[in-house]
Design a protein around this motif. Structure first.
Motif, PDB file in Angstrom:
ATOM      1  N   LYS A 152       0.911  -1.452   0.148  1.00  0.00           N
ATOM      2  CA  LYS A 152       0.445  -0.212   0.157  1.00  0.00           C
ATOM      3  C   LYS A 152       0.820   1.595   0.338  1.00  0.00           C
ATOM      4  O   LYS A 152       0.429   2.512  -0.177  1.00  0.00           O
ATOM      5  N   VAL A 153       2.292   1.112   0.257  1.00  0.00           N
ATOM      6  CA  VAL A 153       3.335   2.120   0.375  1.00  0.00           C
ATOM      7  C   VAL A 153       4.015   1.838  -0.872  1.00  0.00           C
ATOM      8  O   VAL A 153       5.116   0.729  -0.477  1.00  0.00           O
ATOM      9  N   VAL A 154       4.745   2.947  -1.428  1.00  0.00           N
ATOM     10  CA  VAL A 154       5.527   2.996  -2.260  1.00  0.00           C
ATOM     11  C   VAL A 154       6.602   4.177  -2.265  1.00  0.00           C
ATOM     12  O   VAL A 154       6.321   5.363  -1.601  1.00  0.00           O
ATOM     13  N   ALA A 155       7.902   3.935  -1.504  1.00  0.00           N
ATOM     14  CA  ALA A 155       9.472   4.617  -2.069  1.00  0.00           C
ATOM     15  C   ALA A 155       9.519   5.157  -3.394  1.00  0.00           C
ATOM     16  O   ALA A 155       9.916   3.805  -3.639  1.00  0.00           O
ATOM     17  N   ALA A 190      -5.063   3.438  -5.407  1.00  0.00           N
ATOM     18  CA  ALA A 190      -3.514   3.606  -5.491  1.00  0.00           C
ATOM     19  C   ALA A 190      -3.055   3.610  -3.568  1.00  0.00           C
ATOM     20  O   ALA A 190      -3.476   3.820  -2.465  1.00  0.00           O
ATOM     21  N   ARG A 191      -1.570   4.247  -4.504  1.00  0.00           N
ATOM     22  CA  ARG A 191      -0.847   3.672  -3.146  1.00  0.00           C
ATOM     23  C   ARG A 191      -0.266   4.385  -2.862  1.00  0.00           C
ATOM     24  O   ARG A 191      -0.167   6.315  -3.842  1.00  0.00           O
ATOM     25  N   ILE A 192       0.549   4.976  -1.769  1.00  0.00           N
ATOM     26  CA  ILE A 192       0.350   6.437  -0.718  1.00  0.00           C
ATOM     27  C   ILE A 192       2.240   6.262  -1.303  1.00  0.00           C
ATOM     28  O   ILE A 192       3.116   5.149  -1.228  1.00  0.00           O
ATOM     29  N   LEU A 193       3.014   7.412  -1.559  1.00  0.00           N
ATOM     30  CA  LEU A 193       3.644   7.932  -2.459  1.00  0.00           C
ATOM     31  C   LEU A 193       5.045   8.377  -0.684  1.00  0.00           C
ATOM     32  O   LEU A 193       4.851   9.400  -0.322  1.00  0.00           O
ATOM     33  N   VAL A 194       6.237   7.556  -0.596  1.00  0.00           N
ATOM     34  CA  VAL A 194       7.011   8.392   0.452  1.00  0.00           C
ATOM     35  C   VAL A 194       8.324   8.366  -0.521  1.00  0.00           C
ATOM     36  O   VAL A 194       9.047   7.392  -1.402  1.00  0.00           O
ATOM     37  N   GLY A 195       8.932   9.189   0.481  1.00  0.00           N
ATOM     38  CA  GLY A 195      10.095  10.348  -0.381  1.00  0.00           C
ATOM     39  C   GLY A 195      10.465  11.442   0.483  1.00  0.00           C
ATOM     40  O   GLY A 195       9.994  11.638   1.358  1.00  0.00           O
ATOM     41  N   HIS A 196      11.740  11.358  -0.235  1.00  0.00           N
ATOM     42  CA  HIS A 196      12.203  12.647   0.406  1.00  0.00           C
ATOM     43  C   HIS A 196      12.284  13.315  -0.802  1.00  0.00           C
ATOM     44  O   HIS A 196      13.325  13.336  -1.586  1.00  0.00           O
ATOM     45  N   GLY A 197      11.923  14.770  -0.244  1.00  0.00           N
ATOM     46  CA  GLY A 197      12.215  16.032  -1.295  1.00  0.00           C
ATOM     47  C   GLY A 197      11.545  15.446  -3.152  1.00  0.00           C
ATOM     48  O   GLY A 197      11.777  15.915  -4.066  1.00  0.00           O
ATOM     49  N   LEU A 198      10.357  14.707  -2.053  1.00  0.00           N
ATOM     50  CA  LEU A 198       9.399  14.302  -3.533  1.00  0.00           C
ATOM     51  C   LEU A 198       9.089  15.220  -4.345  1.00  0.00           C
ATOM     52  O   LEU A 198       8.825  14.888  -5.251  1.00  0.00           O
ATOM     53  N   ASP A 199       8.429  16.271  -4.064  1.00  0.00           N
ATOM     54  CA  ASP A 199       8.312  18.118  -4.814  1.00  0.00           C
ATOM     55  C   ASP A 199       9.405  17.717  -6.512  1.00  0.00           C
ATOM     56  O   ASP A 199       8.863  18.412  -7.443  1.00  0.00           O
ATOM     57  N   PRO A 217      -1.571  13.047  -6.608  1.00  0.00           N
ATOM     58  CA  PRO A 217      -1.877  13.497  -5.461  1.00  0.00           C
ATOM     59  C   PRO A 217      -1.567  13.941  -4.516  1.00  0.00           C
ATOM     60  O   PRO A 217      -1.058  13.269  -3.669  1.00  0.00           O
ATOM     61  N   THR A 218      -1.591  15.420  -4.071  1.00  0.00           N
ATOM     62  CA  THR A 218      -1.165  15.683  -2.742  1.00  0.00           C
ATOM     63  C   THR A 218      -1.403  14.898  -1.674  1.00  0.00           C
ATOM     64  O   THR A 218      -0.757  14.054  -0.544  1.00  0.00           O
ATOM     65  N   VAL A 219      -2.783  14.005  -1.412  1.00  0.00           N
ATOM     66  CA  VAL A 219      -3.236  13.754  -0.520  1.00  0.00           C
ATOM     67  C   VAL A 219      -2.795  12.197  -0.134  1.00  0.00           C
ATOM     68  O   VAL A 219      -3.052  11.996   0.687  1.00  0.00           O
ATOM     69  N   MET A 220      -2.080  11.798  -1.790  1.00  0.00           N
ATOM     70  CA  MET A 220      -1.393  10.652  -1.557  1.00  0.00           C
ATOM     71  C   MET A 220      -0.261  10.630  -1.138  1.00  0.00           C
ATOM     72  O   MET A 220       0.511   9.682  -1.594  1.00  0.00           O
ATOM     73  N   ILE A 221       0.864  11.928  -0.907  1.00  0.00           N
ATOM     74  CA  ILE A 221       2.079  12.263  -0.434  1.00  0.00           C
ATOM     75  C   ILE A 221       2.762  11.519   0.512  1.00  0.00           C
ATOM     76  O   ILE A 221       2.059  13.059   1.737  1.00  0.00           O
TER      77      ILE A 221
END
Length: 247
Positions: free
Chosen positions: A18-21, A110-119, A130-134
């Motif tokens: 459910k979560v992806v980096a 849809a999966r939650i997207l995780v990261g550092h400096g994703l923008d 979508p911002t709500v999933m980041i």
């Protein structure tokens, strides 16, 4: 590509994720090499399985390969995957069969997207999500209190990993898989922080929408700031809600 340890086909056998980096490595373009161009990307699921890892053919000429940090040589990009193809693969996996325009924070596929400096990463990939999933572990945009400095500036992933997870990353040539794992571990740790929970904490929840019809406007006008704050709800989606949703 296989000899370089690159997996340029998406592994979609693990549908439980459910979560992806996401993590990217940039080379330089432009006359002075300062323009960031995505040249390597990695996608990892919440179980730290590598789902996608490939070199990316930049849309512009590379003028600085930043080898000491990226380890990327010209021959690695010569036959690399085109950016458009990379976009499609990543988007298909993130959306997981759900149209982008229908993606919502709860109850979707849809999966939650995780990261550092994703923008920045998404901008260099020329992608939107979508911002709500980041969920960003860089606090310059997420402003997540447990990871903030008092100056409210962004901490580096290297610093956050050392401070909160107790080990070093990015000690030489940087590996995007290592970055993905670090962001996932930070996210997992921080989303379990204890918070006061409410049944309907978000302004976007149906129960919190249009609580006051137009004819009740006078009630709002008579309220003190403290009374209005008491009935208000935030638009910020706190990570602890992911635990509540079972993510």
């Amino acid at each position: 590509m296989a000899n370089l340890g690159i997996q340029d086909d998406l592994r979609i056998d693990n549908n439980r994720a459910k979560v992806v980096a996401l993590a990217c490595k940039m080379v330089g373009g432009g006359s002075d090499g300062s323009l960031d161009l995505c040249a390597r990307v990695c996608l990892t699921d919440e179980y730290e399985n590598m789902m996608f890892h490939t070199y990316v053919k930049p849309p512009l000429s590379v003028t600085n390969y930043r080898y000491d940090m990226t380890g990327i040589r010209p021959e690695f990009l010569r036959d690399a995957m085109p950016l458009r193809q990379v976009q499609r693969k990543i988007q298909d996996f993130l959306c997981n069969g759900e149209p982008v325009w229908k993606i919502r924070s709860r109850g979707g596929t849809a999966r939650i997207l995780v990261g550092h400096g994703l923008d920045h990463d998404l901008k260099c990939l020329e992608m939107e999500y979508p911002t709500v999933m980041i969920r960003q572990v860089s606090v310059d945009t997420a402003k997540y209190p447990p990871l903030m400095k008092t100056s409210k500036l962004s901490n580096s992933l290297k610093y956050l990993t050392k401070s909160y997870l107790g080990y070093d990353i990015q000690t030489g040539i940087q590996d995007p898989y290592e970055d993905c794992v670090a962001t996932l571990r930070l996210y997992t740790r921080m989303k379990s922080q204890v918070h006061k929970m409410e049944n309907y904490p978000l302004a976007t929840d149906p129960q919190n929408r249009n609580n006051f019809a137009s004819w009740r406007q006078s009630e709002l006008e008579r309220m003190t700031p403290d009374e209005m704050l008491e009935i208000s709800r935030s638009d910020y989606y706190c990570w602890c809600l992911d635990c509540k949703d079972g993510a």
